[in-house]
Scaffold this motif. Structure first.
Motif, mmCIF file in Angstrom:
data_model
loop_
_atom_site.group_PDB
_atom_site.id
_atom_site.type_symbol
_atom_site.label_atom_id
_atom_site.label_comp_id
_atom_site.label_asym_id
_atom_site.label_seq_id
_atom_site.Cartn_x
_atom_site.Cartn_y
_atom_site.Cartn_z
ATOM 1 N N UNK A 54 3.923 16.239 43.484
ATOM 2 C CA UNK A 54 4.831 16.551 42.381
ATOM 3 C C UNK A 54 5.098 18.046 42.424
ATOM 4 N N UNK A 55 6.189 18.464 41.805
ATOM 5 C CA UNK A 55 6.532 19.892 41.732
ATOM 6 C C UNK A 55 7.630 20.076 40.700
ATOM 7 N N UNK A 56 7.879 21.332 40.388
ATOM 8 C CA UNK A 56 9.021 21.696 39.548
ATOM 9 C C UNK A 56 10.159 22.112 40.480
ATOM 10 N N UNK A 57 11.376 21.666 40.184
ATOM 11 C CA UNK A 57 12.575 22.063 40.931
ATOM 12 C C UNK A 57 13.213 23.161 40.099
ATOM 13 N N UNK A 58 13.228 24.388 40.628
ATOM 14 C CA UNK A 58 13.543 25.547 39.801
ATOM 15 C C UNK A 58 14.894 26.187 40.067
ATOM 16 N N UNK A 59 15.700 25.631 40.937
ATOM 17 C CA UNK A 59 16.995 26.245 41.264
ATOM 18 C C UNK A 59 18.140 25.336 40.842
ATOM 19 N N UNK A 60 19.260 25.941 40.512
ATOM 20 C CA UNK A 60 20.457 25.170 40.166
ATOM 21 C C UNK A 60 21.096 24.600 41.427
ATOM 22 N N UNK A 61 21.601 23.378 41.318
ATOM 23 C CA UNK A 61 22.292 22.717 42.421
ATOM 24 C C UNK A 61 23.508 23.542 42.823
ATOM 25 N N UNK A 62 23.754 23.771 44.084
ATOM 26 C CA UNK A 62 23.215 23.117 45.270
ATOM 27 C C UNK A 62 21.974 23.788 45.850
ATOM 28 N N UNK A 63 21.416 24.774 45.170
ATOM 29 C CA UNK A 63 20.209 25.413 45.662
ATOM 30 C C UNK A 63 19.023 24.509 45.424
ATOM 31 N N UNK A 64 17.996 24.688 46.210
ATOM 32 C CA UNK A 64 16.800 23.853 46.121
ATOM 33 C C UNK A 64 15.582 24.751 46.261
ATOM 34 N N UNK A 65 14.704 24.719 45.283
ATOM 35 C CA UNK A 65 13.470 25.496 45.332
ATOM 36 C C UNK A 65 12.396 24.756 44.550
ATOM 37 N N UNK A 66 11.259 24.564 45.179
ATOM 38 C CA UNK A 66 10.136 23.904 44.522
ATOM 39 C C UNK A 66 9.104 24.939 44.119
ATOM 40 N N UNK A 67 8.488 24.694 42.978
ATOM 41 C CA UNK A 67 7.466 25.601 42.481
ATOM 42 C C UNK A 67 6.268 24.772 42.053
ATOM 43 N N UNK A 68 5.086 25.208 42.416
ATOM 44 C CA UNK A 68 3.866 24.542 41.970
ATOM 45 C C UNK A 68 3.676 23.163 42.559
ATOM 46 N N UNK A 69 3.850 23.036 43.873
ATOM 47 C CA UNK A 69 3.631 21.728 44.502
ATOM 48 C C UNK A 69 2.161 21.355 44.367
ATOM 49 N N UNK A 70 1.934 20.172 43.840
ATOM 50 C CA UNK A 70 0.583 19.639 43.714
ATOM 51 C C UNK A 70 0.531 18.285 44.389
ATOM 52 N N UNK A 71 -0.628 17.942 44.919
ATOM 53 C CA UNK A 71 -0.766 16.655 45.609
ATOM 54 C C UNK A 71 -2.193 16.146 45.464
ATOM 55 N N UNK A 72 -2.326 14.831 45.575
ATOM 56 C CA UNK A 72 -3.662 14.253 45.634
ATOM 57 C C UNK A 72 -4.289 14.704 46.959
ATOM 58 N N UNK A 73 -5.558 14.429 47.173
ATOM 59 C CA UNK A 73 -6.239 14.959 48.358
ATOM 60 C C UNK A 73 -6.941 13.852 49.136
ATOM 61 N N UNK A 74 -6.200 12.857 49.527
ATOM 62 C CA UNK A 74 -6.774 11.770 50.300
ATOM 63 C C UNK A 74 -6.540 12.024 51.784
#
Length: 130
Positions: free
Chosen positions: A67-87
């Motif tokens: 999961x993450x936050x999408x922090x830029x206005x379209x058409x820009x793309x920027x993810x912030x704080x990507x988190x993931x499970x650890x399997x």
């Protein structure tokens, strides 16, 4: 304190009138996009991306949910704080390639059931909704 709250209320209501300008506002919120290629090569694993609510990204990498936050206005793309499970799984190398590419993306293009993430360096990820 009451004066501050009263002064901020019009701003709160005004911000509710603006549509979501992130990619979330340009895709079907129930769509799940499946990665089919990275940089022109077929992706051999399973990875998805979805935009379940304004400014949010979620999906399945080859091994883990993320999961993450999408922090830029379209058409820009920027993810912030990507988190993931650890399997752990046998596809950790594919997962690493997926997250590295995803973090490199800076532009988004949505056309029908296709989502293309890219950057100015020529990298590209192609997803198709299923």
């Amino acid at each position: 304190m009451l004066k501050l709250i009263t002064a901020l209320l019009p701003l709160l209501f005004a911000s509710a009138c603006f549509p979501d300008e992130s990619i979330s506002g340009f895709v079907e919120p129930t769509a799940e996009y499946h990665l089919v290629e990275i940089d022109g090569a077929p992706f051999d694993g399973t990875a998805t991306i979805a935009f379940p609510e304004p400014g949010r990204v979620a999906g399945q990498a080859p091994c883990n949910r993320y999961f993450a936050a999408q922090t830029a206005d379209y058409p820009w793309f920027a993810l912030d704080g990507i988190g993931a499970s650890r399997m752990a799984c046998p596809d950790l190398n594919l997962e690493s390639a997926f997250f590295t590419a995803l973090e490199d993306m800076t532009l988004a293009e949505v056309s029908g059931d296709t989502l293309i993430l890219s950057n100015t360096g020529g990298r590209q990820m192609v997803f198709v909704a299923r």
